[in-house]
Write a protein that holds these residues in place. Structure first.
Motif, PDB file in Angstrom:
ATOM      1  N   VAL A 179      21.386  -8.552  27.137  1.00  0.00           N
ATOM      2  CA  VAL A 179      22.310  -8.006  26.138  1.00  0.00           C
ATOM      3  C   VAL A 179      23.666  -8.694  26.224  1.00  0.00           C
ATOM      4  O   VAL A 179      24.270  -9.059  25.202  1.00  0.00           O
ATOM      5  CB  VAL A 179      22.457  -6.485  26.328  1.00  0.00           C
ATOM      6  N   LEU A 180      24.174  -8.901  27.436  1.00  0.00           N
ATOM      7  CA  LEU A 180      25.480  -9.534  27.620  1.00  0.00           C
ATOM      8  C   LEU A 180      25.490 -10.974  27.129  1.00  0.00           C
ATOM      9  O   LEU A 180      26.363 -11.371  26.341  1.00  0.00           O
ATOM     10  CB  LEU A 180      25.873  -9.479  29.100  1.00  0.00           C
ATOM     11  N   THR A 181      24.535 -11.768  27.573  1.00  0.00           N
ATOM     12  CA  THR A 181      24.534 -13.189  27.199  1.00  0.00           C
ATOM     13  C   THR A 181      24.280 -13.367  25.709  1.00  0.00           C
ATOM     14  O   THR A 181      24.854 -14.251  25.075  1.00  0.00           O
ATOM     15  CB  THR A 181      23.463 -13.932  28.005  1.00  0.00           C
ATOM     16  N   HIS A 182      23.427 -12.511  25.155  1.00  0.00           N
ATOM     17  CA  HIS A 182      23.160 -12.609  23.716  1.00  0.00           C
ATOM     18  C   HIS A 182      24.396 -12.257  22.901  1.00  0.00           C
ATOM     19  O   HIS A 182      24.672 -12.889  21.865  1.00  0.00           O
ATOM     20  CB  HIS A 182      22.012 -11.674  23.333  1.00  0.00           C
ATOM     21  N   ALA A 183      25.153 -11.247  23.329  1.00  0.00           N
ATOM     22  CA  ALA A 183      26.318 -10.805  22.563  1.00  0.00           C
ATOM     23  C   ALA A 183      27.322 -11.945  22.380  1.00  0.00           C
ATOM     24  O   ALA A 183      27.808 -12.197  21.264  1.00  0.00           O
ATOM     25  CB  ALA A 183      26.972  -9.616  23.260  1.00  0.00           C
ATOM     26  N   LEU A 184      27.638 -12.658  23.447  1.00  0.00           N
ATOM     27  CA  LEU A 184      28.634 -13.728  23.361  1.00  0.00           C
ATOM     28  C   LEU A 184      28.124 -14.910  22.541  1.00  0.00           C
ATOM     29  O   LEU A 184      28.821 -15.413  21.657  1.00  0.00           O
ATOM     30  CB  LEU A 184      29.015 -14.180  24.771  1.00  0.00           C
ATOM     31  N   ALA A 185      26.902 -15.363  22.824  1.00  0.00           N
ATOM     32  CA  ALA A 185      26.370 -16.535  22.118  1.00  0.00           C
ATOM     33  C   ALA A 185      26.134 -16.232  20.645  1.00  0.00           C
ATOM     34  O   ALA A 185      26.421 -17.069  19.772  1.00  0.00           O
ATOM     35  CB  ALA A 185      25.076 -16.999  22.784  1.00  0.00           C
ATOM     36  N   SER A 186      25.615 -15.059  20.330  1.00  0.00           N
ATOM     37  CA  SER A 186      25.350 -14.708  18.939  1.00  0.00           C
ATOM     38  C   SER A 186      26.644 -14.585  18.143  1.00  0.00           C
ATOM     39  O   SER A 186      26.711 -15.025  16.983  1.00  0.00           O
ATOM     40  CB  SER A 186      24.568 -13.399  18.877  1.00  0.00           C
ATOM     41  N   ALA A 187      27.674 -13.989  18.729  1.00  0.00           N
ATOM     42  CA  ALA A 187      28.963 -13.896  18.040  1.00  0.00           C
ATOM     43  C   ALA A 187      29.539 -15.280  17.759  1.00  0.00           C
ATOM     44  O   ALA A 187      30.118 -15.519  16.692  1.00  0.00           O
ATOM     45  CB  ALA A 187      29.943 -13.081  18.885  1.00  0.00           C
ATOM     46  N   LEU A 188      29.370 -16.209  18.689  1.00  0.00           N
ATOM     47  CA  LEU A 188      29.859 -17.576  18.481  1.00  0.00           C
ATOM     48  C   LEU A 188      29.114 -18.253  17.337  1.00  0.00           C
ATOM     49  O   LEU A 188      29.734 -18.957  16.513  1.00  0.00           O
ATOM     50  CB  LEU A 188      29.704 -18.372  19.778  1.00  0.00           C
ATOM     51  N   LEU A 189      27.811 -18.061  17.243  1.00  0.00           N
ATOM     52  CA  LEU A 189      27.036 -18.652  16.151  1.00  0.00           C
ATOM     53  C   LEU A 189      27.475 -18.089  14.800  1.00  0.00           C
ATOM     54  O   LEU A 189      27.582 -18.833  13.813  1.00  0.00           O
ATOM     55  CB  LEU A 189      25.550 -18.385  16.373  1.00  0.00           C
ATOM     56  N   VAL A 190      27.744 -16.796  14.736  1.00  0.00           N
ATOM     57  CA  VAL A 190      28.187 -16.192  13.477  1.00  0.00           C
ATOM     58  C   VAL A 190      29.551 -16.727  13.078  1.00  0.00           C
ATOM     59  O   VAL A 190      29.801 -17.007  11.897  1.00  0.00           O
ATOM     60  CB  VAL A 190      28.213 -14.661  13.600  1.00  0.00           C
ATOM     61  N   MET A 191      30.459 -16.893  14.040  1.00  0.00           N
ATOM     62  CA  MET A 191      31.770 -17.460  13.717  1.00  0.00           C
ATOM     63  C   MET A 191      31.649 -18.882  13.183  1.00  0.00           C
ATOM     64  O   MET A 191      32.308 -19.259  12.212  1.00  0.00           O
ATOM     65  CB  MET A 191      32.660 -17.438  14.962  1.00  0.00           C
ATOM     66  N   SER A 192      30.799 -19.674  13.810  1.00  0.00           N
ATOM     67  CA  SER A 192      30.646 -21.070  13.391  1.00  0.00           C
ATOM     68  C   SER A 192      30.116 -21.164  11.967  1.00  0.00           C
ATOM     69  O   SER A 192      30.639 -21.930  11.153  1.00  0.00           O
ATOM     70  CB  SER A 192      29.713 -21.798  14.357  1.00  0.00           C
ATOM     71  N   THR A 193      29.086 -20.393  11.664  1.00  0.00           N
ATOM     72  CA  THR A 193      28.513 -20.439  10.312  1.00  0.00           C
ATOM     73  C   THR A 193      29.361 -19.664   9.315  1.00  0.00           C
ATOM     74  O   THR A 193      29.335 -19.963   8.115  1.00  0.00           O
ATOM     75  CB  THR A 193      27.093 -19.863  10.318  1.00  0.00           C
ATOM     76  N   GLY A 194      30.116 -18.658   9.779  1.00  0.00           N
ATOM     77  CA  GLY A 194      30.960 -17.892   8.871  1.00  0.00           C
ATOM     78  C   GLY A 194      32.028 -18.731   8.208  1.00  0.00           C
ATOM     79  O   GLY A 194      32.317 -18.569   7.008  1.00  0.00           O
ATOM     80  N   GLY A 195      32.609 -19.652   8.961  1.00  0.00           N
ATOM     81  CA  GLY A 195      33.601 -20.541   8.367  1.00  0.00           C
ATOM     82  C   GLY A 195      32.990 -21.449   7.307  1.00  0.00           C
ATOM     83  O   GLY A 195      33.638 -21.797   6.311  1.00  0.00           O
ATOM     84  N   ILE A 196      31.731 -21.829   7.508  1.00  0.00           N
ATOM     85  CA  ILE A 196      31.049 -22.680   6.531  1.00  0.00           C
ATOM     86  C   ILE A 196      30.781 -21.894   5.250  1.00  0.00           C
ATOM     87  O   ILE A 196      30.966 -22.399   4.136  1.00  0.00           O
ATOM     88  CB  ILE A 196      29.734 -23.213   7.130  1.00  0.00           C
TER      89      ILE A 196
END
Length: 619
Positions: A339-356
């Protein structure tokens, strides 16, 4: 100071709640002169204070025994409802992750929603989300945890429907709400059914009861399945997984929280209830089966999607499936680490694609491409997010997946095969998305797509650093195994599955192979692209059934219920009209009418006796 903050850390949810309430006056129609931006700044300040409070309290609580705080709420008729709060390293650390991610999401929203007048409502709802999630990890009582989960479901509906003038947003918010309500309804049944068995809803007392409980296997199996249904909906597990896809109609900053920590709320309850659920082997097997089906199915479906958000949403469901497997095999520590590792990595992926998504107009990955030279920071963040989510040493998910696979290596090797396969498919899916977005030549939708401005870049870079340094944090907290004691076979399988998935996908989507890629059998491609036809099955079964029942109930209401009411009304009207013309005003007529009525009533009352006498006389 640290001790005082530790003793008052249970008040942390109030920070976000106060921030959300203070943001309400900037909703449209209340305060207009200043614009909506102060609503965001107020919430940023309150969330930052909550983050600092948690950070200091975590240092004070580390390696200390958990503390409990009891707040009396209701005591009546043998029912004692007391709000139980647990202050421990795990709960305070979870709040630290929640407040930290929400703080970064709010900064991201400053740039993403700079021209949006819905700031007041949006930041108020983010405050509600943060307060609810923090209260959930502190709550040590199943009943109040259910209440908090209901509040989070309402928050999901309101956040997804933020732009309520768009039909797709309205339908998405409605479908997400109704899908989660299915799981919540069964969860409520399980919560109420557990009370007569255990006599308590407190998690520690439930765990103690489970060690010596002697209950009917059928009863505890049914109760356990009902308790699992709620987390299934929250964690977007099959067949209650469609809500996460529908929820993608909401703003991207809210998706940062939803894809990282909101979906994990169900996993948190599942972990807390693990001692009760293990009372029934049927329930444990069901949890593992649901997790395995969702993990494999979600990974396969993600590969066939063309929408940026859908690709990520199915990867989230897949990863939560691994958490279900960990809980089903009683690996709670592995589940928490996942849960911990997924939370950080998944949030980073959403930020990266959100700007696009923000400045590229489209979310279709087949219409993007060539963004690496134009958006290097977003590209690097996406790569780190991929590596942080798969079994790539030394980043966090490698250790989480290794801990789970290592525990299953001897007893259940077939589950290790599922973990390895899901890791390879996730690596393939995310690398495919990277290749379609950042690789190749620029297309019409991506020719003019520069890097986003600093309010969206800053939280992305900060989170990128956290993902990279997470192994060091875990090592400093003694949460990582020693390299010398590693199971080399498991570690190599994880590493090679990651390399295999990334390499195959890189060759296909970063090479010169013509695109779009078509599978040899179109039926299989359609099966994956259309989510195993789950929406169509829903429409043909549940939705059609509910529609037919609704039509039948409408016919009964219109023709039977309304018909009876109309008949009584018509009879009264005709009777009144008849009496109007038969009234003469003579006293003897009224007396005769009364006598006739009394006589008829008397005959009706005495009929059972006289009827029996009459029959006896005849026969």
């Amino acid at each position: 100071m640290a001790q005082f903050l530790l003793e008052t850390v249970w008040l942390v949810p109030c920070y976000a709640l106060i921030g959300g309430l203070l943001a309400v006056p900037w909703s449209p129609g209340i305060i207009r002169k200043t614009g909506p931006r102060p609503a965001g700044y107020v919430n940023l300040v309150m969330t930052f204070l909550a983050f600092v409070h948690n950070a200091i309290a975590l240092q004070a609580t580390w390696n200390q025994a958990p503390q409990e705080v009891f707040i009396p709420w209701l005591s009546t008729a043998g029912l004692n409802l007391t709000i139980a709060i647990e202050i421990s390293s795990v709960s305070v650390g979870a709040m630290l992750v929640i407040t930290g991610l929400n703080f970064l999401a709010q900064i991201f929203a400053v740039g993403y929603m700079e021209m949006d007048w819905g700031w007041g409502r949006f930041y108020s709802l983010l405050g509600l989300f943060e307060a609810g999630l923090c209260a959930l990890v502190l709550c040590n009582n199943l009943f109040f945890s259910y209440v908090i989960l209901e509040i989070l479901t309402l928050g999901t509906y309101l956040l997804v429907g933020l732009w309520f003038s768009q039909p797709l947003v309205v339908s998405g918010a409605r479908d997400a709400f109704l899908t989660k309500r299915v799981g919540d309804l069964f969860l409520l049944m399980g919560v109420l059914a557990l009370w007569p068995l255990a006599g308590t809803w407190n998690f520690p007392e439930l765990a103690q009861w489970a060690t010596t409980a002697k209950v009917d296997p059928t009863v505890i199996a049914l109760v356990g399945l009902a308790l699992v249904a709620g987390p299934m909906g929250k964690c977007a597990q099959f067949p209650l997984h469609l809500w996460l896809d529908e929820a993608m109609e909401g703003p991207v900053p809210s998706t940062i929280l939803r894809n990282s920590v909101v979906v994990a709320s169900g996993a948190w309850i599942l972990i807390k209830l693990q001692p009760v659920l293990t009372l029934s082997p049927i329930v444990s097997s069901f949890i593992v089966a649901i997790g395995a089906v969702t993990a494999i199915g979600g990974s396969l479906i993600a590969i066939a999607q063309i929408d940026v958000k859908r690709c990520l949403s199915y990867s989230v469901s897949s990863y939560m499936g691994l958490v279900f497997i960990a809980v089903g095999v009683r690996q709670d520590e592995a589940a928490l680490l996942l849960v911990l590792t997924h939370a950080l990595a998944s949030a980073l992926l959403v930020m990266s694609t959100g700007g696009i998504i923000w400045n590229s107009v489209t979310q279709d990955v087949t219409q993007l491409g060539g963004l690496w030279s134009r958006r290097p920071i977003s590209g690097i963040a996406f790569i780190v997010g991929i590596l942080g989510l798969i079994g790539f040493p030394p980043l966090g998910s490698f250790w989480a997946l290794f801990k789970l696979a290592d525990a299953l290596w001897e007893a259940q090797p077939w589950l290790v095969a599922i973990v390895i396969a899901v890791n390879a498919l996730t690596a393939f899916s995310l690398t495919r998305e990277f290749g379609l977005i950042f690789g190749g030549k620029p297309k019409q939708m991506s020719e003019r797509s520069p890097e986003v401005h600093w309010p969206m870049i800053l939280p992305m870079v900060i989170l990128l650093g956290f993902v990279l340094h997470l192994p060091l944090v875990l090592q400093s907290l003694s949460l990582l195994p020693d390299w010398a004691t590693l199971n080399k076979d498991v570690a190599l399988l994880l590493i090679w599955s990651s390399i295999f998935g990334c390499s195959i996908s890189g060759i296909i989507y970063l090479g010169n192979i013509p695109k779009p890629i078509r599978l040899p059998w179109k039926g299989l491609q359609d099966l994956l692209a259309y989510d195993f036809y789950t929406p169509k099955i829903y429409r043909m079964t549940i939705i059609l059934g509910v529609a037919q029942i609704s039509k039948f109930a409408d016919m009964i209401d219109r023709f039977v219920v309304d018909g009876i009411v109309n008949l009584v009304g018509l009879f009264s009207l005709l009777g009144g009209e008849g009496l109007k013309y038969s009234t003469s005003g003579q006293t003897q007529f009224y007396a005769f009418t009364v006598l006739v009525g009394v006589g008829v009533l008397g005959m009706w009352v005495a009929w059972p006796f006289w009827g029996v006498q009459f029959l006896n006389l005849i026969f």
